[in-house]
Design a protein around this motif. Sequence first.
Motif, PDB file in Angstrom:
ATOM      1  N   VAL A  69      -8.452   2.231  -1.000  1.00 29.79           N
ATOM      2  CA  VAL A  69      -9.157   1.853   0.228  1.00 29.79           C
ATOM      3  C   VAL A  69      -9.207   3.088   1.117  1.00 29.79           C
ATOM      4  O   VAL A  69      -8.175   3.683   1.420  1.00 29.79           O
ATOM      5  CB  VAL A  69      -8.447   0.699   0.958  1.00 29.79           C
ATOM      6  N   THR A  70     -10.409   3.476   1.503  1.00 33.71           N
ATOM      7  CA  THR A  70     -10.593   4.630   2.367  1.00 33.71           C
ATOM      8  C   THR A  70     -11.382   4.191   3.598  1.00 33.71           C
ATOM      9  O   THR A  70     -12.466   3.624   3.471  1.00 33.71           O
ATOM     10  CB  THR A  70     -11.345   5.754   1.651  1.00 33.71           C
ATOM     11  N   VAL A  71     -10.799   4.443   4.762  1.00 36.68           N
ATOM     12  CA  VAL A  71     -11.439   4.073   6.022  1.00 36.68           C
ATOM     13  C   VAL A  71     -11.816   5.351   6.751  1.00 36.68           C
ATOM     14  O   VAL A  71     -10.944   6.147   7.097  1.00 36.68           O
ATOM     15  CB  VAL A  71     -10.510   3.204   6.891  1.00 36.68           C
TER      16      VAL A  71
ATOM     17  N   GLU B  51      -5.959   4.886   9.499  1.00 39.19           N
ATOM     18  CA  GLU B  51      -4.572   4.891   9.007  1.00 39.19           C
ATOM     19  C   GLU B  51      -4.309   3.802   7.969  1.00 39.19           C
ATOM     20  O   GLU B  51      -3.221   3.756   7.394  1.00 39.19           O
ATOM     21  CB  GLU B  51      -3.575   4.754  10.166  1.00 39.19           C
ATOM     22  N   ASP B  52      -5.285   2.946   7.722  1.00 38.75           N
ATOM     23  CA  ASP B  52      -5.160   1.965   6.640  1.00 38.75           C
ATOM     24  C   ASP B  52      -5.529   2.573   5.284  1.00 38.75           C
ATOM     25  O   ASP B  52      -5.370   1.907   4.250  1.00 38.75           O
ATOM     26  CB  ASP B  52      -6.055   0.759   6.902  1.00 38.75           C
ATOM     27  N   THR B  53      -6.000   3.803   5.282  1.00 38.53           N
ATOM     28  CA  THR B  53      -6.369   4.473   4.037  1.00 38.53           C
ATOM     29  C   THR B  53      -5.151   4.626   3.139  1.00 38.53           C
ATOM     30  O   THR B  53      -4.121   5.160   3.554  1.00 38.53           O
ATOM     31  CB  THR B  53      -6.983   5.852   4.329  1.00 38.53           C
ATOM     32  N   ALA B  54      -5.261   4.113   1.913  1.00 39.40           N
ATOM     33  CA  ALA B  54      -4.140   4.133   0.965  1.00 39.40           C
ATOM     34  C   ALA B  54      -4.605   3.510  -0.342  1.00 39.40           C
ATOM     35  O   ALA B  54      -5.712   2.979  -0.436  1.00 39.40           O
ATOM     36  CB  ALA B  54      -2.952   3.340   1.522  1.00 39.40           C
ATOM     37  N   VAL B  55      -3.732   3.579  -1.340  1.00 40.98           N
ATOM     38  CA  VAL B  55      -3.911   2.790  -2.553  1.00 40.98           C
ATOM     39  C   VAL B  55      -3.199   1.453  -2.334  1.00 40.98           C
ATOM     40  O   VAL B  55      -2.031   1.433  -1.941  1.00 40.98           O
ATOM     41  CB  VAL B  55      -3.355   3.502  -3.791  1.00 40.98           C
TER      42      VAL B  55
ATOM     43  N   ARG C 279       0.841  -1.195   0.000  1.00 38.36           N
ATOM     44  CA  ARG C 279       0.000   0.000   0.000  1.00 38.36           C
ATOM     45  C   ARG C 279       0.874   1.242   0.000  1.00 38.36           C
ATOM     46  O   ARG C 279       2.022   1.199   0.435  1.00 38.36           O
ATOM     47  CB  ARG C 279      -0.959   0.022   1.193  1.00 38.36           C
ATOM     48  N   GLN C 280       0.283   2.308  -0.510  1.00 35.92           N
ATOM     49  CA  GLN C 280       0.985   3.586  -0.522  1.00 35.92           C
ATOM     50  C   GLN C 280      -0.008   4.689  -0.180  1.00 35.92           C
ATOM     51  O   GLN C 280      -0.990   4.893  -0.897  1.00 35.92           O
ATOM     52  CB  GLN C 280       1.623   3.853  -1.881  1.00 35.92           C
ATOM     53  N   ALA C 281       0.266   5.363   0.917  1.00 33.46           N
ATOM     54  CA  ALA C 281      -0.539   6.502   1.342  1.00 33.46           C
ATOM     55  C   ALA C 281       0.100   7.779   0.805  1.00 33.46           C
ATOM     56  O   ALA C 281       1.310   7.796   0.515  1.00 33.46           O
ATOM     57  CB  ALA C 281      -0.634   6.532   2.858  1.00 33.46           C
ATOM     58  N   PRO C 282      -0.677   8.851   0.667  1.00 32.20           N
ATOM     59  CA  PRO C 282      -0.116  10.102   0.151  1.00 32.20           C
ATOM     60  C   PRO C 282       1.095  10.564   0.964  1.00 32.20           C
ATOM     61  O   PRO C 282       1.043  10.590   2.197  1.00 32.20           O
ATOM     62  CB  PRO C 282      -1.273  11.087   0.291  1.00 32.20           C
ATOM     63  N   GLY C 283       2.171  10.883   0.274  1.00 28.77           N
ATOM     64  CA  GLY C 283       3.366  11.365   0.931  1.00 28.77           C
ATOM     65  C   GLY C 283       4.214  10.298   1.592  1.00 28.77           C
ATOM     66  O   GLY C 283       5.209  10.618   2.252  1.00 28.77           O
TER      67      GLY C 283
END
Length: 119
Positions: free
Chosen positions: A115-117, A89-93, A38-42
């Motif tokens: 995935v958006t939580v 905090e699991d929100t990411a691509v 997964r990759q979150a913004p930044g």
Amino acid sequence: QVQLVESGGGLVQAGGSLRLSCAASGRTFDNWRMGWFRQAPGKERELLAAINWSGDTPYYADSVKGRFTISRDNAKNTVFLQMNSLKPEDTAVYYCGGRPKLTTKYDYWGQGTQVTVSS
């Protein structure tokens, strides 16, 4: 040509569950190691879970251990990631990656699924 296609992402409330799928095509995948990232913004892309062809001794990052489960259906060339107890905090691509046998790098990638939580 190898193709990995993820599906199953979406919006879910904290504490909820999602199941991601990664369908692989283009060749046989004997002895490939498959992983979910997964990759979150930044942030950098991080490996969450990985599984061998046999399905034994899967790897999990500490951040998801006990909440996420990786599995694979070799007959269907599909890898799954069951995600429970999701947190904001699991929100990411989320990406599926493929690592051919006798190699050390994940050289094949899907397009990713968001995935958006929500809290």
